[in-house]
Design a protein around this motif. Structure first.
Motif, PDB file in Angstrom:
ATOM      1  N   LEU A   1      60.639  -9.446 -18.880  1.00 44.17           N
ATOM      2  CA  LEU A   1      59.365 -10.161 -19.066  1.00 44.17           C
ATOM      3  C   LEU A   1      58.273  -9.107 -19.150  1.00 44.17           C
ATOM      4  CD1 LEU A   1      59.580 -13.119 -16.494  1.00 44.17           C
ATOM      5  CD2 LEU A   1      60.144 -13.147 -18.933  1.00 44.17           C
ATOM      6  N   ASP A   2      57.432  -9.252 -20.176  1.00 44.76           N
ATOM      7  CA  ASP A   2      56.465  -8.218 -20.486  1.00 44.76           C
ATOM      8  C   ASP A   2      55.060  -8.833 -20.460  1.00 44.76           C
ATOM      9  OD1 ASP A   2      55.211  -6.015 -21.475  1.00 44.76           O
ATOM     10  OD2 ASP A   2      56.140  -6.070 -23.465  1.00 44.76           O
ATOM     11  N   HIS A   3      54.409  -8.752 -19.325  1.00 39.16           N
ATOM     12  CA  HIS A   3      53.039  -9.288 -19.170  1.00 39.16           C
ATOM     13  C   HIS A   3      52.959 -10.761 -19.578  1.00 39.16           C
ATOM     14  CE1 HIS A   3      51.504  -5.341 -18.164  1.00 39.16           C
ATOM     15  NE2 HIS A   3      52.244  -4.876 -19.156  1.00 39.16           N
ATOM     16  N   VAL A   4      53.767 -11.558 -18.925  1.00 36.11           N
ATOM     17  CA  VAL A   4      53.825 -12.999 -19.236  1.00 36.11           C
ATOM     18  C   VAL A   4      52.808 -13.770 -18.383  1.00 36.11           C
ATOM     19  CG1 VAL A   4      55.275 -15.066 -18.917  1.00 36.11           C
ATOM     20  CG2 VAL A   4      56.204 -13.041 -20.052  1.00 36.11           C
ATOM     21  N   SER A   5      51.964 -14.560 -19.051  1.00 31.48           N
ATOM     22  CA  SER A   5      51.041 -15.457 -18.338  1.00 31.48           C
ATOM     23  C   SER A   5      51.294 -16.874 -18.807  1.00 31.48           C
ATOM     24  CB  SER A   5      49.590 -15.068 -18.623  1.00 31.48           C
ATOM     25  OG  SER A   5      49.307 -13.826 -18.029  1.00 31.48           O
ATOM     26  N   ILE A   6      51.578 -17.763 -17.848  1.00 22.38           N
ATOM     27  CA  ILE A   6      51.853 -19.172 -18.173  1.00 22.38           C
ATOM     28  C   ILE A   6      51.117 -20.040 -17.162  1.00 22.38           C
ATOM     29  CG2 ILE A   6      53.634 -20.978 -18.294  1.00 22.38           C
ATOM     30  CD1 ILE A   6      55.679 -18.748 -18.967  1.00 22.38           C
ATOM     31  N   LYS A   7      50.399 -21.051 -17.660  1.00 20.49           N
ATOM     32  CA  LYS A   7      49.737 -21.992 -16.749  1.00 20.49           C
ATOM     33  C   LYS A   7      50.389 -23.360 -16.902  1.00 20.49           C
ATOM     34  CE  LYS A   7      44.975 -20.509 -16.177  1.00 20.49           C
ATOM     35  NZ  LYS A   7      43.580 -20.855 -16.389  1.00 20.49           N
ATOM     36  N   VAL A   8      50.774 -23.954 -15.780  1.00 23.27           N
ATOM     37  CA  VAL A   8      51.363 -25.295 -15.792  1.00 23.27           C
ATOM     38  C   VAL A   8      50.374 -26.233 -15.101  1.00 23.27           C
ATOM     39  CG1 VAL A   8      53.295 -26.706 -15.006  1.00 23.27           C
ATOM     40  CG2 VAL A   8      53.681 -24.322 -15.687  1.00 23.27           C
ATOM     41  N   GLU A   9      49.806 -27.170 -15.857  1.00 23.46           N
ATOM     42  CA  GLU A   9      48.797 -28.062 -15.278  1.00 23.46           C
ATOM     43  C   GLU A   9      49.463 -29.150 -14.431  1.00 23.46           C
ATOM     44  OE1 GLU A   9      45.824 -27.112 -15.566  1.00 23.46           O
ATOM     45  OE2 GLU A   9      46.019 -25.761 -17.277  1.00 23.46           O
ATOM     46  N   GLN A  10      48.723 -29.651 -13.452  1.00 24.36           N
ATOM     47  CA  GLN A  10      49.185 -30.770 -12.612  1.00 24.36           C
ATOM     48  C   GLN A  10      49.656 -31.908 -13.517  1.00 24.36           C
ATOM     49  OE1 GLN A  10      49.122 -30.932  -9.305  1.00 24.36           O
ATOM     50  NE2 GLN A  10      47.431 -29.698  -8.515  1.00 24.36           N
ATOM     51  N   GLY A  11      50.809 -32.452 -13.251  1.00 21.47           N
ATOM     52  CA  GLY A  11      51.287 -33.635 -13.969  1.00 21.47           C
ATOM     53  C   GLY A  11      51.741 -33.393 -15.405  1.00 21.47           C
ATOM     54  N   SER A  12      51.699 -32.138 -15.854  1.00 22.53           N
ATOM     55  CA  SER A  12      52.032 -31.886 -17.273  1.00 22.53           C
ATOM     56  C   SER A  12      53.545 -31.741 -17.455  1.00 22.53           C
ATOM     57  CB  SER A  12      51.357 -30.602 -17.747  1.00 22.53           C
ATOM     58  OG  SER A  12      51.932 -29.501 -17.079  1.00 22.53           O
ATOM     59  N   PHE A  13      53.970 -31.730 -18.706  1.00 23.73           N
ATOM     60  CA  PHE A  13      55.354 -31.442 -19.061  1.00 23.73           C
ATOM     61  C   PHE A  13      55.328 -30.210 -19.952  1.00 23.73           C
ATOM     62  CE2 PHE A  13      59.634 -33.603 -19.321  1.00 23.73           C
ATOM     63  CZ  PHE A  13      60.282 -32.522 -19.870  1.00 23.73           C
ATOM     64  N   THR A  14      55.753 -29.076 -19.375  1.00 27.37           N
ATOM     65  CA  THR A  14      55.730 -27.809 -20.110  1.00 27.37           C
ATOM     66  C   THR A  14      57.142 -27.433 -20.500  1.00 27.37           C
ATOM     67  OG1 THR A  14      53.764 -27.019 -18.967  1.00 27.37           O
ATOM     68  CG2 THR A  14      55.184 -25.335 -19.908  1.00 27.37           C
ATOM     69  N   ALA A  15      57.347 -27.099 -21.776  1.00 26.30           N
ATOM     70  CA  ALA A  15      58.662 -26.601 -22.205  1.00 26.30           C
ATOM     71  C   ALA A  15      58.555 -25.101 -22.430  1.00 26.30           C
ATOM     72  CB  ALA A  15      59.099 -27.297 -23.479  1.00 26.30           C
ATOM     73  N   LEU A  16      59.503 -24.351 -21.867  1.00 27.95           N
ATOM     74  CA  LEU A  16      59.623 -22.925 -22.200  1.00 27.95           C
ATOM     75  C   LEU A  16      60.687 -22.845 -23.284  1.00 27.95           C
ATOM     76  CD1 LEU A  16      59.705 -21.155 -18.687  1.00 27.95           C
ATOM     77  CD2 LEU A  16      57.740 -21.888 -20.040  1.00 27.95           C
ATOM     78  N   LEU A  17      60.265 -22.459 -24.465  1.00 25.20           N
ATOM     79  CA  LEU A  17      61.139 -22.526 -25.644  1.00 25.20           C
ATOM     80  C   LEU A  17      61.350 -21.130 -26.218  1.00 25.20           C
ATOM     81  CD1 LEU A  17      62.441 -24.305 -27.945  1.00 25.20           C
ATOM     82  CD2 LEU A  17      60.197 -24.314 -29.037  1.00 25.20           C
ATOM     83  N   GLY A  18      62.592 -20.815 -26.555  1.00 24.71           N
ATOM     84  CA  GLY A  18      62.841 -19.521 -27.186  1.00 24.71           C
ATOM     85  C   GLY A  18      64.330 -19.285 -27.331  1.00 24.71           C
ATOM     86  N   ALA A  19      64.661 -18.247 -28.098  1.00 25.18           N
ATOM     87  CA  ALA A  19      66.066 -17.931 -28.362  1.00 25.18           C
ATOM     88  C   ALA A  19      66.712 -17.377 -27.098  1.00 25.18           C
ATOM     89  CB  ALA A  19      66.139 -16.898 -29.485  1.00 25.18           C
ATOM     90  N   SER A  20      68.035 -17.316 -27.113  1.00 26.80           N
ATOM     91  CA  SER A  20      68.780 -16.804 -25.968  1.00 26.80           C
ATOM     92  C   SER A  20      68.317 -15.381 -25.623  1.00 26.80           C
ATOM     93  CB  SER A  20      70.266 -16.813 -26.338  1.00 26.80           C
ATOM     94  OG  SER A  20      71.001 -16.332 -25.274  1.00 26.80           O
ATOM     95  N   GLY A  21      68.083 -15.142 -24.347  1.00 31.01           N
ATOM     96  CA  GLY A  21      67.743 -13.792 -23.897  1.00 31.01           C
ATOM     97  C   GLY A  21      66.253 -13.458 -23.945  1.00 31.01           C
ATOM     98  N   CYS A  22      65.400 -14.438 -24.307  1.00 27.31           N
ATOM     99  CA  CYS A  22      63.964 -14.130 -24.451  1.00 27.31           C
ATOM    100  C   CYS A  22      63.236 -14.135 -23.110  1.00 27.31           C
ATOM    101  CB  CYS A  22      63.301 -15.098 -25.424  1.00 27.31           C
ATOM    102  SG  CYS A  22      63.148 -16.746 -24.744  1.00 27.31           S
ATOM    103  N   GLY A  23      63.907 -14.572 -22.046  1.00 27.90           N
ATOM    104  CA  GLY A  23      63.279 -14.509 -20.721  1.00 27.90           C
ATOM    105  C   GLY A  23      62.859 -15.851 -20.147  1.00 27.90           C
ATOM    106  N   LYS A  24      63.325 -16.954 -20.745  1.00 25.02           N
ATOM    107  CA  LYS A  24      62.932 -18.291 -20.256  1.00 25.02           C
ATOM    108  C   LYS A  24      63.430 -18.521 -18.825  1.00 25.02           C
ATOM    109  CE  LYS A  24      65.470 -20.363 -23.402  1.00 25.02           C
ATOM    110  NZ  LYS A  24      66.105 -19.287 -24.169  1.00 25.02           N
ATOM    111  N   SER A  25      64.746 -18.293 -18.619  1.00 22.78           N
ATOM    112  CA  SER A  25      65.319 -18.577 -17.293  1.00 22.78           C
ATOM    113  C   SER A  25      64.720 -17.653 -16.245  1.00 22.78           C
ATOM    114  CB  SER A  25      66.838 -18.394 -17.300  1.00 22.78           C
ATOM    115  OG  SER A  25      67.411 -19.320 -18.170  1.00 22.78           O
TER     116      SER A  25
END
Ligand SMILES: Nc1ncnc2c1ncn2[C@@H]1O[C@H](COP(=O)(O)OP(=O)(O)OP(=O)(O)O)[C@@H](O)[C@H]1O
Length: 361
Positions: free
Chosen positions: A20-44
């Motif tokens: 993971l290279d300087h990743v910033s992610i905001k998850v809002e209250q009550g939202s549904f956020t999908a982390l989407l990307g190809a295998s190995g991109c760092g989602k898990s």
């Protein structure tokens, strides 16, 4: 709206490998956020850091505005659902669902079947737990299966039990790692809508890891597209479809793979790469783009046309289901709305704006 979870400038290295290279992610209250990307991109890895199962090499993790880098997974009020279900085979469905509550509210002795009833408060605690288990089972359609063992359940039922176990904890945040990838296509679609209902029912924030853009588009109100350990773009499904900031995001989003046309393919946009989705390109005798028809696939409501530009680039267009397909090998003309054209820098791949484009006839 305030964030329930935030990764702020998170980097994660395994030895010399920056995952993971300087990743910033905001998850809002009550939202549904999908982390989407190809295998190995760092989602898990991002999800595991949110859960407290992994730690960032640098950067901050905020849960409800508080830095939780020092807290372990069990100290954070989050529930994680895995692709593998992670059920205990020797426990019944009810016991599997109850597990997080029995661990939290009953002592070792209180958990024992017979001796437990002599522990003060244990009977009452068990009754409360059972009520919560039955409520969770009802909302997931599992009431009939409470006495069964996981071995006798279908994949979809097992995944529901795993969801039930997350649900009884009443967590502030649900984290789901590819929960449907072990299911067949039809069941996946059904479970997709069940997870959306569960999200509505709980009103809690969900973060959902997937490599399937259809799943992300169908369920999420925010999609975070990750490429090579970085966030390529975060936005609503519509933002990402209509204004992809990079050609790689454009290539990832959309049911039909987007066409990329280069200078000389028939649309003059200087040295930019032209992105045009098959659904935005259709046969029209007055159309400004010409191409050779190479194949057609009848899909009922529409016909997918495979074409080749005069420069030799393959691309696709969609015709309505009643289109009379000309002889394969003939030249046809195609039309598109100018505002549906996406322009990307040929070197960096970044979206360009303000560049003129016109058809070369
Ligand atoms: N514990 C670890 N040690 C070393 N490398 C790891 C570790 N965990 C993950 N990685 C590496 O980090 C990269 C990102 O992995 P991650 O599981 O986050 O990707 P992903 O996008 O979830 O992929 P997938 O969809 O295949 O699960 C991969 O190259 C993986 O090999």
């Amino acid at each position: 709206m305030s964030s329930i979870m935030e990764l702020r400038d998170v980097t994660r290295c395994f030895d010399s490998n920056t995952v993971l290279d300087h990743v910033s992610i905001k998850v809002e209250q009550g939202s549904f956020t999908a982390l989407l990307g190809a295998s190995g991109c760092g989602k898990s890895t991002s999800l595991r850091i949110m859960a407290g199962l992994d730690r960032p090499t640098s950067g901050e993790v905020l849960l409800n505005g508080r830095d939780v880098r020092g807290q372990n997974a069990y100290e954070r009020n989050v529930a994680m659902v895995f692709q593998s279900y992670a059920l205990y085979p020797h426990l019944t469905v009810a016991q599997n669902i109850a597990l997080p509550l029995t661990m939290r509210h009953l002592s070792n002795l209180g958990r024992m079947p017979l001796l437990g009833s002599f522990v003060p408060g244990a009977t009452e605690a068990r009754r409360t737990i059972m009520n919560k288990v039955v409520d969770a089972a009802k909302s997931l359609g599992l009431e009939e299966l409470l006495d069964r063992k996981p071995g006798s359940l279908s994949g979809g039922q097992k995944q529901r039990v795993a969801l039930g176990r997350a649900l009884v904890r009443d967590p502030a945040l649900f984290l789901l790692d590819e929960p449907l990838s072990n299911l067949d296509a039809r069941l996946r679609i059904r479970m997709r809508s069940e997870i959306s209902s569960l999200h509505r029912l709980t009103g809690k924030a969900f973060v959902y890891v997937t490599h399937d853009q259809t799943e992300a588009m169908a369920m999420a109100d925010q999609i975070v597209v990750m490429i090579g350990g970085q966030v390529a773009q975060a936005g609503s499904p519509r933002d990402l479809y209509e204004r992809p900031v990079h050609r790689d995001v454009a290539a990832f989003i959309g049911h039909n793979a987007i066409n990329f046309l280069e200078p000389g393919d028939g649309i003059n946009a200087g040295d930019s790469i032209v992105g045009l989705r098959p659904e935005d390109l259709t046969p029209n005798t007055a159309g400004s783009l010409s191409a050779k028809l190479e194949a057609s696939e009848y899909l009922g409501s529409e016909i997918m046309l495979s074409l080749r530009s005069r420069r030799g680039t393959e691309f696709r267009a969609i015709a309505p289901g009643d289109y009379i397909v000309p002889t394969i090998g003939s030249d046809i003309r195609l039309a598109y709305e100018p505002q549906r054209v996406h322009l990307f820098d040929a070197v960096t791949g970044k979206r360009k704006s303000g560049v003129k484009h016109e058809a070369v006839t």
